[in-house]
Design a protein around this motif. Structure first.
Motif, PDB file in Angstrom:
ATOM      1  N   ALA A 119       5.752  11.992  -8.461  1.00 23.24           N
ATOM      2  CA  ALA A 119       4.559  12.097  -9.313  1.00 23.24           C
ATOM      3  C   ALA A 119       4.197  10.722  -9.883  1.00 23.24           C
ATOM      4  N   GLU A 120       5.199   9.968 -10.273  1.00 27.92           N
ATOM      5  CA  GLU A 120       4.950   8.612 -10.782  1.00 27.92           C
ATOM      6  C   GLU A 120       4.380   7.722  -9.681  1.00 27.92           C
ATOM      7  N   SER A 121       4.845   7.889  -8.452  1.00 23.28           N
ATOM      8  CA  SER A 121       4.313   7.114  -7.329  1.00 23.28           C
ATOM      9  C   SER A 121       2.843   7.422  -7.092  1.00 23.28           C
ATOM     10  N   VAL A 122       2.479   8.694  -7.212  1.00 24.65           N
ATOM     11  CA  VAL A 122       1.066   9.089  -7.076  1.00 24.65           C
ATOM     12  C   VAL A 122       0.248   8.426  -8.178  1.00 24.65           C
ATOM     13  N   ALA A 123       0.753   8.498  -9.408  1.00 22.96           N
ATOM     14  CA  ALA A 123       0.052   7.881 -10.537  1.00 22.96           C
ATOM     15  C   ALA A 123      -0.102   6.378 -10.333  1.00 22.96           C
ATOM     16  N   ASN A 124       0.932   5.732  -9.823  1.00 20.29           N
ATOM     17  CA  ASN A 124       0.860   4.284  -9.575  1.00 20.29           C
ATOM     18  C   ASN A 124      -0.171   3.955  -8.500  1.00 20.29           C
ATOM     19  N   ALA A 125      -0.242   4.771  -7.459  1.00 18.26           N
ATOM     20  CA  ALA A 125      -1.241   4.546  -6.411  1.00 18.26           C
ATOM     21  C   ALA A 125      -2.645   4.724  -6.977  1.00 18.26           C
TER      22      ALA A 125
ATOM     23  N   ASP B  11       0.813  -1.215   0.000  1.00 22.49           N
ATOM     24  CA  ASP B  11       0.000   0.000   0.000  1.00 22.49           C
ATOM     25  C   ASP B  11       0.852   1.274   0.000  1.00 22.49           C
ATOM     26  N   ILE B  12       2.166   1.109  -0.177  1.00 19.77           N
ATOM     27  CA  ILE B  12       3.085   2.246  -0.200  1.00 19.77           C
ATOM     28  C   ILE B  12       3.759   2.295  -1.566  1.00 19.77           C
ATOM     29  N   PHE B  13       3.731   3.454  -2.182  1.00 22.35           N
ATOM     30  CA  PHE B  13       4.331   3.644  -3.495  1.00 22.35           C
ATOM     31  C   PHE B  13       5.446   4.677  -3.371  1.00 22.35           C
ATOM     32  N   TYR B  14       6.635   4.333  -3.878  1.00 29.03           N
ATOM     33  CA  TYR B  14       7.759   5.264  -3.807  1.00 29.03           C
ATOM     34  C   TYR B  14       8.717   4.972  -4.955  1.00 29.03           C
ATOM     35  N   PRO B  15       9.434   5.990  -5.402  1.00 25.44           N
ATOM     36  CA  PRO B  15      10.326   5.803  -6.540  1.00 25.44           C
ATOM     37  C   PRO B  15      11.664   5.192  -6.129  1.00 25.44           C
ATOM     38  N   GLU B  16      12.317   4.578  -7.095  1.00 26.96           N
ATOM     39  CA  GLU B  16      13.654   4.041  -6.866  1.00 26.96           C
ATOM     40  C   GLU B  16      14.629   5.183  -6.574  1.00 26.96           C
ATOM     41  N   LYS B  17      14.455   6.294  -7.290  1.00 29.58           N
ATOM     42  CA  LYS B  17      15.297   7.467  -7.108  1.00 29.58           C
ATOM     43  C   LYS B  17      14.413   8.604  -6.594  1.00 29.58           C
ATOM     44  N   PRO B  18      14.692   9.128  -5.393  1.00 27.17           N
ATOM     45  CA  PRO B  18      13.818  10.168  -4.837  1.00 27.17           C
ATOM     46  C   PRO B  18      13.832  11.447  -5.669  1.00 27.17           C
TER      47      PRO B  18
END
Length: 123
Positions: free
Chosen positions: A108-114, A95-102
């Motif tokens: 923004a990609e993490s938000v889109a993935n969620a 339930d947590i989305f985060y990028p490989e590179k902060p």
């Protein structure tokens, strides 16, 4: 000179020192948890994706939503430290989305993935 939050971890400072830099840390500000208005509490109750840019933001969200009758939102984090804070505070890893590179683009990609996860009804 490294201006930082009084609550900031030593990770950056230690990393620089390990690379041979002389670092003088200056605590320039402190974070405090905001008190929410009833309108903000209502918004939190209907939130499906919460975006976190720091562990202190996660801590504030948890504190402010603890007494609210609302489901846990998916977490979209700017990087690994916010991810770790979510995990420490009870989010399931899926339930947590985060990028490989902060950074902003990855966040923004993490938000889109969620949001995609919600659209696919995987939550």
């Amino acid at each position: 000179l490294y201006p930082a939050s009084a609550k900031a971890q030593d990770t950056l400072q230690n990393g620089l020192e390990e690379r041979g830099f002389i670092v003088t840390r200056l605590n320039t500000y402190d974070t405090v948890i905001a008190t929410w208005t009833p309108e903000e509490e209502s918004l939190a109750k209907s939130t499906t994706v919460a975006c976190f840019a720091s562990p202190s933001a996660v801590k504030a969200w948890v504190k402010n939503t603890a007494q609210l009758d609302c489901p846990r939102a998916l977490a979209a984090c700017i990087g690994e430290t916010s991810f770790a804070a979510c995990k420490k505070n009870g989010w399931k890893e899926e339930d947590i989305f985060y990028p490989e590179k902060p950074g902003i683009d990855g966040w923004a990609e993490s938000v889109a993935n969620a949001l995609q996860c919600l659209a696919e009804d995987k939550f």
